[in-house]
Design an enzyme around this catalytic site. Structure first.
Site, PDB file in Angstrom:
ATOM      1  N   ASP A 280     -15.612   4.953   4.869  1.00  0.00           N
ATOM      2  CA  ASP A 280     -14.285   4.648   4.310  1.00  0.00           C
ATOM      3  C   ASP A 280     -14.365   3.557   3.248  1.00  0.00           C
ATOM      4  O   ASP A 280     -13.796   3.685   2.158  1.00  0.00           O
ATOM      5  CB  ASP A 280     -13.320   4.193   5.412  1.00  0.00           C
TER       6      ASP A 280
ATOM      7  N   SER B 229      -7.156   0.943   6.191  1.00  0.00           N
ATOM      8  CA  SER B 229      -7.830  -0.328   6.491  1.00  0.00           C
ATOM      9  C   SER B 229      -8.932  -0.590   5.474  1.00  0.00           C
ATOM     10  O   SER B 229      -9.136  -1.727   5.047  1.00  0.00           O
ATOM     11  CB  SER B 229      -8.401  -0.334   7.911  1.00  0.00           C
TER      12      SER B 229
ATOM     13  N   SER C 190       0.824  -1.200   0.000  1.00  0.00           N
ATOM     14  CA  SER C 190       0.000   0.000   0.000  1.00  0.00           C
ATOM     15  C   SER C 190       0.857   1.246   0.000  1.00  0.00           C
ATOM     16  O   SER C 190       1.940   1.281   0.589  1.00  0.00           O
ATOM     17  CB  SER C 190      -0.887  -0.021   1.256  1.00  0.00           C
TER      18      SER C 190
HETATM   19  N1  ATP Z   1      -0.565  -2.013   3.842  1.00  0.00           N
HETATM   20  C1  ATP Z   1      -1.215  -2.756   4.734  1.00  0.00           C
HETATM   21  N2  ATP Z   1      -0.848  -4.025   4.946  1.00  0.00           N
HETATM   22  C2  ATP Z   1      -1.503  -4.755   5.850  1.00  0.00           C
HETATM   23  N3  ATP Z   1      -2.519  -4.332   6.634  1.00  0.00           N
HETATM   24  C3  ATP Z   1      -2.923  -3.084   6.472  1.00  0.00           C
HETATM   25  C4  ATP Z   1      -2.295  -2.233   5.520  1.00  0.00           C
HETATM   26  N4  ATP Z   1      -2.893  -1.043   5.581  1.00  0.00           N
HETATM   27  C5  ATP Z   1      -3.853  -1.145   6.550  1.00  0.00           C
HETATM   28  N5  ATP Z   1      -3.875  -2.363   7.072  1.00  0.00           N
HETATM   29  C6  ATP Z   1      -4.788  -2.838   8.144  1.00  0.00           C
HETATM   30  O1  ATP Z   1      -5.503  -1.704   8.628  1.00  0.00           O
HETATM   31  C7  ATP Z   1      -5.148  -1.411   9.993  1.00  0.00           C
HETATM   32  C8  ATP Z   1      -5.082   0.104  10.207  1.00  0.00           C
HETATM   33  O2  ATP Z   1      -6.388   0.581  10.138  1.00  0.00           O
HETATM   34  P1  ATP Z   1      -6.912   1.827  10.970  1.00  0.00           P
HETATM   35  O3  ATP Z   1      -8.372   1.905  10.694  1.00  0.00           O
HETATM   36  O4  ATP Z   1      -6.447   1.745  12.372  1.00  0.00           O
HETATM   37  O5  ATP Z   1      -6.172   3.064  10.306  1.00  0.00           O
HETATM   38  P2  ATP Z   1      -6.470   3.782   8.921  1.00  0.00           P
HETATM   39  O6  ATP Z   1      -7.503   3.014   8.197  1.00  0.00           O
HETATM   40  O7  ATP Z   1      -5.160   4.006   8.242  1.00  0.00           O
HETATM   41  O8  ATP Z   1      -7.053   5.182   9.387  1.00  0.00           O
HETATM   42  P3  ATP Z   1      -8.598   5.673   9.470  1.00  0.00           P
HETATM   43  O9  ATP Z   1      -9.469   4.467   9.658  1.00  0.00           O
HETATM   44  O10 ATP Z   1      -8.608   6.587  10.670  1.00  0.00           O
HETATM   45  O11 ATP Z   1      -8.822   6.411   8.196  1.00  0.00           O
HETATM   46  C9  ATP Z   1      -3.827  -2.116  10.190  1.00  0.00           C
HETATM   47  O12 ATP Z   1      -3.632  -2.436  11.560  1.00  0.00           O
HETATM   48  C10 ATP Z   1      -4.012  -3.363   9.332  1.00  0.00           C
HETATM   49  O13 ATP Z   1      -4.835  -4.299   9.989  1.00  0.00           O
HETATM   50 MG    MG Z   2      -9.438   2.550   9.026  1.00  0.00          MG
END
Ligand code: ATP
Ligand code: MG
Ligand code: MEV
Length: 418
Positions: free
Chosen positions: A189, A139, A128
């Site tokens: 999202d 996520s 990503s």
């Molecule tokens: N590149 C990736 N590789 C693997 N898992 C990922 C990756 N990107 C996101 N994830 C998954 O998503 C989780 C992060 O999601 P989280 O909802 O906490 O943050 P976000 O989606 O970046 O921010 P937000 O939901 O506030 O917009 C990670 O812990 C993992 O489970």
């Molecule tokens: Mg998220």
């Protein structure tokens, strides 16, 4: 049954909240858009009964025998998060940052392959361009890519996963994926990651696709200041409890901004849209700062970009995290570059990208080349390396492609979906 399909790539975008964060918690309107920073899932066949999940961004490489994974009809689980107690009896899921990603993968497999032939498996490798946990919907992009990949594998999507029915199916499963991790996500999202473009969102209402004809050029600055969305939402709640008529007035003003911006999208005059959006960005940030959710690092982003003719606001929960800066079309690129340089000097990570691009994409034919050939070319160009091409210890047929995918810089991988 032997696996006879060819490797394919699925990608999905992150999201950015343009207007309405925090106010959306109080039933006001928010506007979000898809970011042209995407998650890419490479799906390759295996000829044994194993499924493997490779997540180089978070250092995860796990595989499971398909027969150890449960078979779940989705109506059998009251809430997708219950998967945790259900699978931990059957398999060992490592504790740590990748745990939810693995659980989501297992949940989707358990449901989507509930009554499928499990004698041959696959490997999914996800890379990503989105920073993880920075408020840019990493996520959701991950969950949309995983869901689309598995729906494709089970023959539930049309060719490129682009029909209205395909999108709805992908969105529904990705929402369940978000529920594994977050319990009660709003669903905005995964909707943005699936449908792309711009979305108007209000609690309890169907989200509306804004049908904008144009993408916006933006800078996204990750201040890398850690923040807690939960704590920030709670702090706004405390302020509102103390001064409800005043804070309600601020929420109403934010609602008016979102409504106005939503009406501007799809309007005829791009120049006018930009001028108006700049005003909306400045006013919305001011109101959020009044709610106490800005941070000195976010104000620094506003100063640096403001002196170069660009308007910025915090995006997401605030208190650190990311800022959004609109780049007006006519602005000389030297100004944008200079701002980017200054932001980097502050220790911030800056991405120049656009908002409003496509949602989920399934690419069966990558530039009319096989994925392997493509990756080989990309490797030659970007890293002067050739993939090994041999089977690795997990017996993966396409280990050369997979290892190339894991070591290529993500922006090289992004060429896969062009
Ligand atoms: N590149 C990736 N590789 C693997 N898992 C990922 C990756 N990107 C996101 N994830 C998954 O998503 C989780 C992060 O999601 P989280 O909802 O906490 O943050 P976000 O989606 O970046 O921010 P937000 O939901 O506030 O917009 C990670 O812990 C993992 O489970
Ligand atoms: Mg998220
Ligand atoms: C701050 C907030 O409005 C957006 C966080 O990305 C919280 C939410 O809507 O759940």
């Amino acid at each position: 049954m032997r696996n006879s399909w060819s490797p394919f790539v699925v990608s999905a975008p992150g999201k950015v909240i343009l207007f309405g964060e925090h106010a959306v918690v109080y039933g006001k309107t928010a506007v979000a858009g898809s970011l042209n920073l995407r998650a890419y899932a490479l799906v390759t066949p295996r000829d044994d009964a194993t499924v493997r999940l490779v997540l180089p961004d978070i250092d995860i490489d796990v595989h499971f025998s398909t027969h150890t994974l449960p078979q779940i009809r989705k109506e059998d689980l009251e809430h997708p998060a219950e998967i945790e107690s259900l699978v931990t009896e059957a398999i060992t899921v490592p504790v740590g940052p990748g745990r939810t990603a693995i659980l989501t993968f297992v949940y989707l497999y358990a449901c989507l392959f509930c009554s499928e032939d499990r004698t041959s498996g696959f490997t999914i490798t996800v890379r990503s361009l989105l920073p993880v946990g920075a408020g840019l919907g990493s996520s959701a992009a991950f969950n949309v890519a995983l869901s689309a990949a598995m729906l494709k594998l089970t023959g539930q999507l049309s060719d490129e996963g682009s029909s209205a029915g395909d999108k709805q199916l992908i969105n529904d499963w990705a929402f369940r994926g978000e529920q594994v991790a977050h319990g009660t996500p709003s669903g905005i999202d995964n909707a943005v990651a699936t449908y792309g473009g711009f979305v108007r969102y209000r609690k309890g209402e169907e989200q509306t696709d804004l049908q904008s004809t144009q993408a916006l050029r933006v800078l996204i600055t990750n201040t890398k200041v850690p923040k807690s969305t939960k704590a920030l939402v709670a702090s706004v709640r405390v302020l509102r409890d103390r001064h409800s008529p005043i804070i309600d007035g601020i929420m109403d003003a934010i609602h008016s901004i979102s409504t106005k911006a939503a009406n501007l999208f799809g309007g005829p005059d791009a120049g006018d849209l930009e001028v108006q959006l700049q005003d909306m960005i400045r006013i919305n940030h001011g109101l959020l700062a009044t709610l106490g959710v800005s941070h000195p690092a976010l104000e620094r982003v506003r100063d640096i970009t403001g002196t170069r003719g660009m308007a910025s606001k915090l995006t997401g929960a605030g208190g650190g995290g990311c800022a959004l800066t609109l780049i007006p079309n006519g602005l000389p690129s030297a100004e944008v570059d200079a701002a980017g340089k200054e932001l980097a000097e502050e220790g911030f990570q800056c991405y120049e990208t656009n908002v409003g691009g496509p949602g989920v994409l399934v690419r069966l034919e990558v530039k009319a080349l096989s994925v392997e050939l493509f990756v080989r070319n990309a490797l030659d160009r970007h890293m002067s390396l050739a993939p090994s091409g041999h089977r690795d210890e997990t017996g993966d047929q396409y280990s050369g492609v997979i290892s190339a995918f894991t070591i290529l810089p993500p922006d090289a991988i992004s060429e896969l979906s062009q």
